[in-house]
Every structure is written in structure tokens, then in C-alpha cells.
Scaffold this motif. Structure first.
Motif, PDB file in Angstrom:
ATOM      1  N   LEU A 225       9.175   0.272   6.938  1.00 14.81           N
ATOM      2  CA  LEU A 225       8.315   1.000   7.869  1.00 14.81           C
ATOM      3  C   LEU A 225       7.938   2.357   7.278  1.00 14.81           C
ATOM      4  CD1 LEU A 225      10.209   0.260  11.219  1.00 14.81           C
ATOM      5  CD2 LEU A 225       8.145  -0.869  10.378  1.00 14.81           C
ATOM      6  N   HIS A 226       8.942   3.047   6.743  1.00 11.74           N
ATOM      7  CA  HIS A 226       8.691   4.362   6.146  1.00 11.74           C
ATOM      8  C   HIS A 226       7.756   4.259   4.949  1.00 11.74           C
ATOM      9  CE1 HIS A 226       9.513   7.729   3.405  1.00 11.74           C
ATOM     10  NE2 HIS A 226       9.626   8.441   4.518  1.00 11.74           N
ATOM     11  N   GLN A 227       7.988   3.275   4.089  1.00 12.60           N
ATOM     12  CA  GLN A 227       7.160   3.133   2.894  1.00 12.60           C
ATOM     13  C   GLN A 227       5.710   2.835   3.251  1.00 12.60           C
ATOM     14  OE1 GLN A 227       8.450   3.737  -0.302  1.00 12.60           O
ATOM     15  NE2 GLN A 227       6.227   3.909  -0.660  1.00 12.60           N
TER      16      GLN A 227
ATOM     17  N   LEU B 107       1.374   0.489  10.611  1.00  7.63           N
ATOM     18  CA  LEU B 107       2.418  -0.531  10.728  1.00  7.63           C
ATOM     19  C   LEU B 107       1.868  -1.819  11.331  1.00  7.63           C
ATOM     20  CD1 LEU B 107       5.350   1.712  12.050  1.00  7.63           C
ATOM     21  CD2 LEU B 107       4.725   1.192   9.677  1.00  7.63           C
ATOM     22  N   LEU B 108       0.987  -1.686  12.305  1.00  8.10           N
ATOM     23  CA  LEU B 108       0.361  -2.863  12.910  1.00  8.10           C
ATOM     24  C   LEU B 108      -0.575  -3.550  11.928  1.00  8.10           C
ATOM     25  CD1 LEU B 108      -0.281  -1.219  16.364  1.00  8.10           C
ATOM     26  CD2 LEU B 108       1.016  -3.329  16.055  1.00  8.10           C
TER      27      LEU B 108
ATOM     28  N   HIS C 106       0.257   4.739   3.214  1.00  7.45           N
ATOM     29  CA  HIS C 106      -1.009   4.901   3.941  1.00  7.45           C
ATOM     30  C   HIS C 106      -1.531   6.337   3.846  1.00  7.45           C
ATOM     31  CE1 HIS C 106      -3.964   3.921   7.109  1.00  7.45           C
ATOM     32  NE2 HIS C 106      -3.765   5.167   7.503  1.00  7.45           N
ATOM     33  N   TYR C 107      -0.629   7.310   3.941  1.00 11.15           N
ATOM     34  CA  TYR C 107      -1.061   8.709   3.989  1.00 11.15           C
ATOM     35  C   TYR C 107      -0.893   9.442   2.657  1.00 11.15           C
ATOM     36  CZ  TYR C 107      -1.251   7.888   8.985  1.00 11.15           C
ATOM     37  OH  TYR C 107      -1.570   7.375  10.227  1.00 11.15           O
ATOM     38  N   ALA C 108      -0.607   8.723   1.603  1.00  7.41           N
ATOM     39  CA  ALA C 108      -0.442   9.361   0.293  1.00  7.41           C
ATOM     40  C   ALA C 108      -1.703  10.128  -0.091  1.00  7.41           C
ATOM     41  CB  ALA C 108      -0.132   8.298  -0.759  1.00  7.41           C
ATOM     42  N   GLY C 109      -1.534  11.373  -0.498  1.00  6.27           N
ATOM     43  CA  GLY C 109      -2.663  12.180  -0.946  1.00  6.27           C
ATOM     44  C   GLY C 109      -3.458  12.842   0.152  1.00  6.27           C
TER      45      GLY C 109
END
Length: 306
Positions: free
Chosen positions: A227-229, A129-130, A234-237
Motif C-alpha cells: 500500500l505504501h509503495q 490504491l483503488l 504514484h506521487y513520486a516527483g
């Protein structure tokens, strides 16, 4: 390629025992173990660490620094599970999912510092997020976290499972001096400009963590959905880090710190109501928060599946 020789310095502690149990039956590596008589002998420990290919340090901070200082064999690689080197230059931070290049950085590193348990959840939530600019680097962050008593190490296990266990409190907040050793680590690796307020606690359960970070949307230029998206993208896969869908989070009535015990997984969540958002992480402090991360880093460093 020869089978790598692994030395766990401190394999009788909470984290060291977990790592040894995970590695003892593997055929793709060898474990170098000291005779119990010599586990605290500096000379024998130095001999062992300089004879191995990769040392995993499961020691108090000062002892970890001494162990690293004793290395004279330039081919020895190190994973330090203490907090001694987590903010030190020259050490690679061992959170493989932290950024797109982090796993490769760990794979080629000679010195890797295993993340702290609480920082794993805090950095996992904050850093994406940052970096995306959805959360200002000077946002006044507050972090609340509850861990199982094994997070206190052998002393915590003795306190709750030993002969005086009936006297152990069901819940205890600590770090009231607001100077917990994890705070610099969280600030540095998440990318915060200022130190967050961090309030940790232990509960009367053996392992597991719930960590939460409240946010005020009126101080941000982002919605809960954004924020959720960002976290989901970022952590997809990723194998060990997942982001719960917003609809599933909305259906939750409570967070169980023990729900991922026995796994190396980190589950991130976003809750919202009006102008308030709560970021949350659940994971096993002995899994992704300690031994699981160390083995994941080891696997990267010896070119096995992390």
C-alpha cells in the motif's frame, strides 16, 4: 500574450481572502475588483465575470451556480471553489496530482472545480490504491477527519474568535446525518463503488487537517508495504504531495493537524500493526485544501509554474 485578467467573486470570504492575498502582488496577472458597494449586486458581478479572462468563484453553492449561469462570454474560464460542480459532467476536477493526465486536463480546461478540503486527503489516499487494485472498489471505507474551525468559513472564525469565543466547544463532531456534501465527491473521484462513512469534526484551532482511514488487512490482498509503495510511486516527483517513509511513520507518536499550516503541501502516511493499517493525511485546509489548490489550478491554466 496579454496579461490575464482575474476576477475573484467572493473575495471577502475565508478562501477568497486567502486567494487575493496570494495574487495581489503578482505582476504576471491583473486582478479585477468590484467596488465594495457592488459586491452583492448581480448586474455588476455579471459584468465583471464576463469581462475577465478567468473567474475564481469563492461563493456558496447556489450563488456559484448563478454566477456560472450569468456567463455569456465564451472565452471566460472558471475555477469554482464551491462544491456546486465537483461531481458535475463537463467540469474538470482540480486535483492536479490525482492522475498522470490531470494537470494537463486542468491546463486546457474552461471549467475547473476545486476539490473540497476533506476530499483532497481522502481521494489522495484512496484513488491510487483503488486504481492499482490493492483496495477493492467495494471495500467498506470509513473516514475520520478533524479540521481547524476556519473550515466552517467565516461563521467558524466568528464562533471561535468573535465576542462569544469563550462559549465555543473545544471539539465538535458534526455531519451526524451521515450525508455530508463531500461524500459523493469522495466516492466519485476516488473510484469507490459505495459511499464511504464519513465522520468530520472541528477542533479549537484555526486551520489544519488530520484525516485517517482504517483498513483491515485480512480483507485485502495486499500488505502495508505494498500500500505504501503504491502511494510512493504514484506521487513520486510531485512538488506538493509527499509520502512519508514507513520507518518515519513508525517513529511518530502523534499527528499534529497544524504541522503543514502555511504551506500548499499534502503529506500522506501509512501506519501498521498486525492486521490493521491506518492511512493518514495531514495538510492545511486553507492551503492544499482550498486557496493553495485554487492558485495551483490558476497557474496551470495561465501556463505558469503550478
Amino acid at each position: 500574450m496579454s496579461t490575464p485578467l482575474i476576477f475573484i467573486d467572493g473575495d471577502q470570504g475565508t478562501t477568497g481572502l486567502q486567494i487575493h492575498q496570494r495574487l495581489r502582488h503578482r505582476t504576471d496577472l491583473q486582478l479585477l475588483r468590484l467596488d465594495p458597494r457592488f459586491r452583492k449586486d448581480p448586474h455588476h458581478r455579471a459584468e465583471a465575470i464576463n469581462a475577465c479572462d478567468l473567474a475564481i468563484l469563492c461563493l456558496p453553492d447556489d450563488a456559484a451556480r448563478e454566477a456560472v449561469a450569468s456567463i455569456h462570454n465564451p472565452s471566460v474560464r472558471v475555477i469554482d471553489a464551491s462544491s456546486a460542480h465537483r461531481t458535475q459532467a463537463g467540469w474538470t476536477y482540480g486535483f492536479a496530482e490525482m492522475g498522470s493526465a490531470q494537470a494537463q486536463a486542468i491546463r486546457t480546461a474552461t471549467r475547473v472545480s476545486n476539490p473540497g478540503c476533506y476530499p483532497t486527503g481522502a481521494i489522495g489516499l484512496l484513488r491510487p490504491l483503488l486504481q492499482a487494485g490493492l483496495l477493492p472498489v467495494d471495500y467498506p471505507i470509513s473516514i475520520n477527519a478533524v479540521s481547524g474551525y476556519s473550515g466552517k468559513g467565516r461563521a467558524g472564525v466568528d464562533e471561535y474568535e468573535g465576542e462569544n469565543a469563550t462559549q465555543a466547544p473545544p471539539f465538535q463532531v458534526y455531519g451526524l446525518g451521515l450525508a455530508h456534501k463531500h461524500v459523493p465527491e469522495i466516492a466519485q473521484h476516488s473510484g469507490l463503488l459505495h459511499r464511504p462513512v464519513f465522520v468530520p469534526a472541528y477542533g479549537a484551532f484555526r486551520q489544519g487537517i488530520v484525516l485517517t482511514i482504517p483498513l483491515q488487512l485480512h480483507l485485502l490482498k495486499a500488505s502495508a508495504q505494498q500500500l505504501h509503495q503504491c502511494l510512493a510511486d504514484h506521487y513520486a516527483g510531485q512538488r506538493h504531495v509527499s509520502v512519508m517513509p514507513l520507518a518515519d511513520s513508525k517513529a511518530l507518536a502523534l499527528l499534529d493537524p497544524q504541522v503543514l499550516n502555511g504551506t500548499d503541501d499534502l503529506r500522506l502516511m501509512v501506519f501498521e500493526h498486525g492486521q490493521h493499517v491506518l492511512l493518514a493525511a495531514v495538510f492545511d485546509n486553507l492551503g492544499k485544501g482550498a486557496a493553495g489548490a485554487a492558485v495551483q489550478n490558476l497557474n496551470l491554466m495561465i501556463n505558469q509554474t503550478p
